[in-house]
Design a protein around this motif. Sequence first.
Motif, PDB file in Angstrom:
ATOM      1  N   GLY A  83       6.293  16.978  61.438  1.00 50.60           N
ATOM      2  CA  GLY A  83       5.055  16.224  61.493  1.00 50.60           C
ATOM      3  C   GLY A  83       3.913  16.765  60.675  1.00 50.60           C
ATOM      4  N   LEU A  84       4.194  17.688  59.729  1.00 50.99           N
ATOM      5  CA  LEU A  84       3.127  18.246  58.900  1.00 50.99           C
ATOM      6  C   LEU A  84       3.109  17.555  57.533  1.00 50.99           C
ATOM      7  CD1 LEU A  84       3.588  21.926  60.009  1.00 50.99           C
ATOM      8  CD2 LEU A  84       1.552  20.524  60.386  1.00 50.99           C
ATOM      9  N   PRO A  85       1.920  17.324  56.948  1.00 50.43           N
ATOM     10  CA  PRO A  85       1.780  16.462  55.761  1.00 50.43           C
ATOM     11  C   PRO A  85       2.102  17.176  54.450  1.00 50.43           C
ATOM     12  CG  PRO A  85      -0.365  17.211  56.462  1.00 50.43           C
ATOM     13  CD  PRO A  85       0.613  17.766  57.459  1.00 50.43           C
ATOM     14  N   VAL A  86       3.367  17.515  54.223  1.00 49.59           N
ATOM     15  CA  VAL A  86       3.725  18.292  53.040  1.00 49.59           C
ATOM     16  C   VAL A  86       4.110  17.425  51.848  1.00 49.59           C
ATOM     17  CG1 VAL A  86       4.447  20.284  54.379  1.00 49.59           C
ATOM     18  CG2 VAL A  86       6.110  18.508  53.845  1.00 49.59           C
ATOM     19  N   ARG A  87       4.327  16.141  52.044  1.00 55.16           N
ATOM     20  CA  ARG A  87       4.684  15.270  50.921  1.00 55.16           C
ATOM     21  C   ARG A  87       3.462  14.885  50.103  1.00 55.16           C
ATOM     22  NH1 ARG A  87       9.742  16.882  50.660  1.00 55.16           N
ATOM     23  NH2 ARG A  87      10.962  16.297  52.496  1.00 55.16           N
ATOM     24  N   ASN A  88       2.308  14.881  50.732  1.00 56.97           N
ATOM     25  CA  ASN A  88       1.048  14.642  50.026  1.00 56.97           C
ATOM     26  C   ASN A  88       0.006  15.546  50.667  1.00 56.97           C
ATOM     27  OD1 ASN A  88      -1.293  13.803  48.835  1.00 56.97           O
ATOM     28  ND2 ASN A  88      -1.086  11.643  49.361  1.00 56.97           N
ATOM     29  N   LEU A  89      -0.240  16.688  50.038  1.00 55.84           N
ATOM     30  CA  LEU A  89      -1.110  17.696  50.643  1.00 55.84           C
ATOM     31  C   LEU A  89      -2.570  17.271  50.688  1.00 55.84           C
ATOM     32  CD1 LEU A  89       0.492  20.870  49.063  1.00 55.84           C
ATOM     33  CD2 LEU A  89       0.601  20.176  51.463  1.00 55.84           C
ATOM     34  N   GLY A  90      -2.921  16.235  49.969  1.00 59.55           N
ATOM     35  CA  GLY A  90      -4.288  15.742  50.029  1.00 59.55           C
ATOM     36  C   GLY A  90      -4.542  14.824  51.200  1.00 59.55           C
ATOM     37  N   ARG A  91      -3.472  14.480  51.950  1.00 61.69           N
ATOM     38  CA  ARG A  91      -3.613  13.571  53.085  1.00 61.69           C
ATOM     39  C   ARG A  91      -3.905  14.359  54.360  1.00 61.69           C
ATOM     40  NH1 ARG A  91      -0.099  11.936  56.978  1.00 61.69           N
ATOM     41  NH2 ARG A  91       1.660  12.985  55.971  1.00 61.69           N
ATOM     42  N   THR A  92      -4.789  13.841  55.176  1.00 64.37           N
ATOM     43  CA  THR A  92      -5.053  14.439  56.482  1.00 64.37           C
ATOM     44  C   THR A  92      -4.018  13.950  57.459  1.00 64.37           C
ATOM     45  OG1 THR A  92      -7.420  14.560  56.057  1.00 64.37           O
ATOM     46  CG2 THR A  92      -6.724  14.688  58.348  1.00 64.37           C
ATOM     47  N   GLY A  93      -3.384  14.861  58.167  1.00 62.08           N
ATOM     48  CA  GLY A  93      -2.324  14.513  59.098  1.00 62.08           C
ATOM     49  C   GLY A  93      -2.863  14.075  60.442  1.00 62.08           C
TER      50      GLY A  93
END
Length: 405
Positions: free
Chosen positions: A58-68
């Motif tokens: 559940g961590l946003p590693v595919r787009n690091l600019g996105r807030t999870g």
Amino acid sequence: MVHGSGAVDHSPQPPFGPPPGAPAGCGARHDVLSVFRWHRGDPGDPAELLAGFLSGNGLPVRNLGRTGDKNQTIGDGAICGAALYVSADAGCVMAGGMLGAPTPVPGIPDVYAVVYGHSTKYHDFAVGDSWSLGPWRDSWSPTDHAHAVEQVRHAIARGDVYQVNVVGHASAAYTGDPGPALRRVAALPGARYGGILTGDGWAMATASPETLVEVRAGRIITRPIKGTRPATGDGRRELLASTKERAEHVMIVDLERNDLARLPGTGPVRVDELFAVRRWAGLWQAESVVSAPLDGDVGLAGLLRAVCPGGSVTGAPKLAALAEIAALEPVGRGVSMGALGWLGHDHLDLGLSIRTVAVDGHRVHAWAGGGITIDSDPAAEVAEAAAKAGPLRAALRGQPPTAVS
């Protein structure tokens, strides 16, 4: 537990202290939810395997600019984030560079990630048995270290490289509980990434002051450090006046600018600050700040391939420097000169694992080195490495951080 290209389990490890880079507001309220491991020689792409594991949690590693989504849960606790560690060897694999000597701490994975959930109680980092540290045993003599410096200077003269970082290793036997000694290392003055990461029968503590890569608020940042002098008035003036140190520093800044510029999804790269002198323990060090906006999707796997291993601990050109390192260093870099830090739902912050030590149940291990240019003086480089190792050895023995042993 799942075996194969990386292993995942859910068994908590006893902590010696808060993990590096963990949000200060969390205090010590962390429970282990899941763990990922990858060792040199394991199959698969470590960058992609790591990203897949973290994304699955559940961590946003595919787009690091996105807030999870900060409210996503696994098991009993809300996910706080993950502690990440990528060794110099793993970074070398990601970059396609030549691997060097094997690690002296083979029980420690080359990629290690721990997903944490918030706990309702604080961990008690209790003091156990007394700690006793034996004499240090160096991986090379001062003469061998100086010879390696000369070999790099010859390689530069041939045009093979512009700069190479060479690193030495030392270890000492210990008995008792290493926890208090590791906490002293993590608490050294200037330790921006001070913290401890633990696993099955091992632990590492870092007092790193250097940012390898930070992604926060739509911007990617690196803060390379190059140039060291004693933290005295004369030392500061000497560092600021040194043409050799400034040339070495600017060369690495250019390398880091290039690393960020070739990463798809980033905008124009700029140098926000150049050759700022800051203090770490009893030393002055020169630091710059390089950054770029995130204009597109930037994933963790691609980011790690772009910046690992860090330019300030490899050299330029990076792949050629890695080949020289592999030929010169008799002992692997182990937990040093890699990446160590935190991935949250809204930021990534990885320090370079310099000023970092490891324990494996029997011995404590430490590394130190420096960047070599054509103007390097071998004796001065040997002395600089000893100065960097001094505060770590002093902290492990319970001495003041300015002591050198």
